[in-house]
Design an enzyme around this catalytic site. Structure first.
Site, short mmCIF file in Angstrom:
data_model
loop_
_atom_site.label_atom_id
_atom_site.label_comp_id
_atom_site.label_asym_id
_atom_site.label_seq_id
_atom_site.Cartn_x
_atom_site.Cartn_y
_atom_site.Cartn_z
CD GLN A 36 3.85 5.96 2.65
OE1 GLN A 36 2.60 5.05 1.99
NE2 GLN A 36 4.59 4.96 3.20
CB CYS A 54 5.58 1.98 7.17
SG CYS A 54 5.03 3.20 6.39
CG LEU A 55 6.72 0.98 1.04
CD1 LEU A 55 6.07 1.20 -0.32
CD2 LEU A 55 7.88 -0.12 0.91
CG HIS A 72 -0.07 1.10 7.32
ND1 HIS A 72 0.95 0.77 8.41
CD2 HIS A 72 0.42 1.92 6.64
CE1 HIS A 72 2.07 1.16 7.97
NE2 HIS A 72 1.81 2.04 6.84
CD GLU A 73 -0.80 2.50 2.90
OE1 GLU A 73 -0.25 3.38 2.86
OE2 GLU A 73 0.01 1.43 3.15
N GLY A 81 0.92 -1.24 -0.02
CA GLY A 81 -0.05 0.02 -0.07
C GLY A 81 0.76 1.17 -0.15
CG HIS A 123 0.73 6.74 5.60
ND1 HIS A 123 1.90 6.94 6.05
CD2 HIS A 123 0.91 5.31 5.31
CE1 HIS A 123 2.78 6.03 6.17
NE2 HIS A 123 2.07 5.01 5.77
ZN LIG Z 1 3.01 3.10 5.77
#
Ligand SMILES: [Zn+2]
Length: 169
Positions: free
Chosen positions: A49, A93-94, A135-136, A44, A139
């Site tokens: 991000q 998480c990226l 999660h997304e 995701g 963000h």
């Molecule tokens: Zn993330």
């Protein structure tokens, strides 16, 4: 807008803005996000991000039942209900590369979003899909998974990210 931002980049802590209407511009951003997400690879990505403060999320995961790869984009996603039933799962998480922690979230959610045709979609999600979406969507309001941990654990993880990135260079 083609690189993933890492903590402590302040853009990750800002609120994304609602989209008035899904136009070609938003669709192009989502397409770019899907490329970056799949290349990472990740399950995701939220627009924050990559430094874009618009409410756009992309997801890509394997459905647990059908084993099919599911990929789609969400504009202005909004969770309207959370199940009382919670599950603990390890998350990463990226934007916090190489760091993982067990996080408790609702097993099932109901959400609304606009699709690429600017139509309002209402859907239920559970399992891995509900996990990724929670999660997304966090963000988009500047929230990271480490915010569910104690400040001590959070600071340790953020320091480890700095170390990891430094060693990678
Ligand atoms: Zn993330």
């Amino acid at each position: 807008m083609d690189k993933i931002l890492f903590v402590p980049n302040p853009l990750l802590r800002q609120k994304a803005n609602k989209i008035k209407k899904v136009t070609n511009n938003e669709i192009l951003i989502a397409k770019k996000m899907r490329d970056i997400m799949n290349k990472a690879p990740g399950v995701g990505l939220a627009a924050n991000q990559i430094g874009i403060l618009k409410e756009i999320v992309t997801v890509s995961f394997v459905d647990q039942n059908t084993k099919n790869q599911i990929e789609y984009s969400l504009f202005n996603p909004n969770i309207i209900s959370y199940s009382k039933e919670k599950v603990v799962m390890e998350e990463g998480c990226l934007s916090l590369p190489n760091q993982f922690a067990e996080i408790e979230r609702s097993e099932k959610i109901t959400l609304e979003y606009l699709d690429e045709k600017n139509s309002l979609v209402k859907k239920q999600a559970n399992g891995i899909e509900a996990r990724i979406l929670q999660h997304e969507i966090d963000h988009l309001s500047g929230k990271l998974f480490v915010d569910y941990l104690s400040s001590l654990k959070r600071n340790i993880i953020i320091k480890k990210v700095q170390k990891f990135l430094k060693n990678k260079k």
